[in-house]
Design an enzyme around this catalytic site. Sequence first.
Site, PDB file in Angstrom:
ATOM      1  N   HIS A 102      39.553  33.618  31.761  1.00  0.00           N
ATOM      2  CA  HIS A 102      40.092  34.972  31.582  1.00  0.00           C
ATOM      3  C   HIS A 102      41.559  34.902  32.020  1.00  0.00           C
ATOM      4  O   HIS A 102      41.878  34.184  32.981  1.00  0.00           O
ATOM      5  CB  HIS A 102      39.438  35.996  32.513  1.00  0.00           C
ATOM      6  CG  HIS A 102      37.977  36.204  32.338  1.00  0.00           C
ATOM      7  ND1 HIS A 102      37.043  35.555  33.080  1.00  0.00           N
ATOM      8  CD2 HIS A 102      37.289  37.042  31.521  1.00  0.00           C
ATOM      9  CE1 HIS A 102      35.834  35.968  32.738  1.00  0.00           C
ATOM     10  NE2 HIS A 102      35.947  36.867  31.785  1.00  0.00           N
ATOM     11  N   ASP A 105      42.041  35.157  35.745  1.00  0.00           N
ATOM     12  CA  ASP A 105      41.538  34.097  36.644  1.00  0.00           C
ATOM     13  C   ASP A 105      42.614  33.080  36.922  1.00  0.00           C
ATOM     14  O   ASP A 105      42.655  32.491  37.999  1.00  0.00           O
ATOM     15  CB  ASP A 105      40.443  33.208  36.000  1.00  0.00           C
ATOM     16  CG  ASP A 105      39.290  33.935  35.444  1.00  0.00           C
ATOM     17  OD1 ASP A 105      38.889  34.905  36.061  1.00  0.00           O
ATOM     18  OD2 ASP A 105      38.785  33.481  34.398  1.00  0.00           O
TER      19      ASP A 105
END
Length: 437
Positions: A102, A105
Site C-alpha cells: 500500500h 506502508d
Amino acid sequence: MSQAAFPDIDIVPFVEQSSRAPLGFRHYRPEELIEGKAMKDHLRFASAYWHTMRNGLADPFGSATAQMPWDDGSDNISNCLRRADAFFEFVTKCRIERWCFHDRDIAPERATLRESNRDLDTVVAHCKTLQQSTGVRLLWGTACLFAHPRYVSGAGTSPRVEVFTHAAAQVKKALEVTHELGGEGYVFWGGREGYLSLINTDMKREREHLARFLHLACDYAKAIGFKGQFYIEPKPREPSVHQYDSDAAACLAFLSEFDLRAHFKLNIETNHATLAGHTVEHELALCRATGSFGSVDANSGTDHCGWDTDEFPTDHRLCTKMMLEILAAGGFTTGGLNFDAKRRRESFEPVDLFYAHVAGMDAFARGLKAAAAIRADGRIAEFVKNRYASWDGSLGKGIEQGRVNMQELEALALDQSAWHLESGRQEMLEHMQDGIV
Ligand code: XUL
Ligand code: CO
C-alpha cells in the site's frame, strides 16, 4: 543497502523431506517442472509489505510485540529506506520473487497530499533500485484508503465529496508509482466502502459513487499507459459491518451493473471467503466459471472465530484444493500467491518471518504437487464429465443452445415416470483423492 537486518540468516536452504533442520524448504523446488512449468512460475509467491514490515503484531488488547531492530519506529525517510532494505533482504533470503504494497506502508502520510507524494517518490525511487539489484518484482500496488481518519465513512463511498476527491487523487498517485515500479497489477480492496448502519446511509448513491471512482481509475490507467491488471478483492465485513464488495458474486454483479466487468479480475483472499460464509475454493471456482480469476491473497483463518485472523496458510490440504482450482483456471497470468498473512503475536522474533513464509510456501508447493497428481490420475475429472453426459445428447444440446421451448419440454415430461439417477459418490471420490496424494 544498509547493514544487514537479518545477519544470522542465510538464504533458506533446500532440505530433504525427512530433514529435522528447523528452517529449510522440504517441498518447494523453484525450478522443478510440474505439468511442464517451473514450480516458481506456477506459484508466483509474493510477500505483503504491510504485514512483513509494518505489522507489529498488536491486537485489540495488547501492544506490538514484533522485534524489528532495523526500524526506529519513526516516520523519517531514512527509516523508511532502511525498512525497504530490510524487506528486500528478507524476500531475497526467503526466495520470494514478488512483493505487494500500500502507498502508506512504504512511505508516511504527511500533512498534505503534496508532501506525502514527495516522500512517496523518494521511497519509490529507492525501491526501484532495490528491485533492480535483487530481481524482485512488483506483483501489485494499492492505495491505503482506510487508515486515515478522513476515510472514517469510506473513500469512494464517503458522504463528503472532498474525501472522494482526496481518495481519487491518492489512487492517481498510487497508479503512477505502481506503473513506475513495473507493477503487474493494481488492487482495490474497499476497506471502508460499505456502511456501519443503514440509518444514515444512502446506499444507492454510495454504490454509484464507488462505480464512478473505479471508472476514473480505469480512465487514468489508460491515460498513463498502465497495462497492469485491475483487481477487486472481495470481503464481506471488517472494518465495515457490510462492505459492497462482499464476495465474488457480489463483485461480479456490481462490475456488470456499472459496465466495469471488462476492466477487472478478482483477487481472492482465503479468510475473506470464509468470512463471507464460503470456502476459498468456492470463490475460486466461481472466478473460473466466470472468467474472472486473477490473483490470490493467501492466508487462512480460524473457522470458529469469525475474524480476519490472517494466519499463514500452512495446511497442505487447503492448498491442494486451491491449486486444483488455480490449475483448472489455467494458472496465474498477471496474478500470484501473495501472503496477506501475519505471524501470531507470540511469534515475535525476526526469524519467525522466515518460518511463517517458508511454511506457507512449502504448503503450497505440496498442494501444487498433489493437485497435479490428481489431475494426472484423471479419474475424478472423468467422473464429473460423465455425471453430465446426458447433456451431450440432442435434447441436452438443444436446451443449452436455446433451440428448445417450454412446450417441447412439457411434451417430453408429461408422461415420464421412470428416472435414471446416478449416485454422486462424494465419499468414494474423497477417498479416491486421498489415495492419490
Ligand atoms: C484486508 C486486506 C488488504 C488488501 C489490500 O483484509 O486483505 O490488506 O489485501 O488492501
Ligand atoms: Co488481502
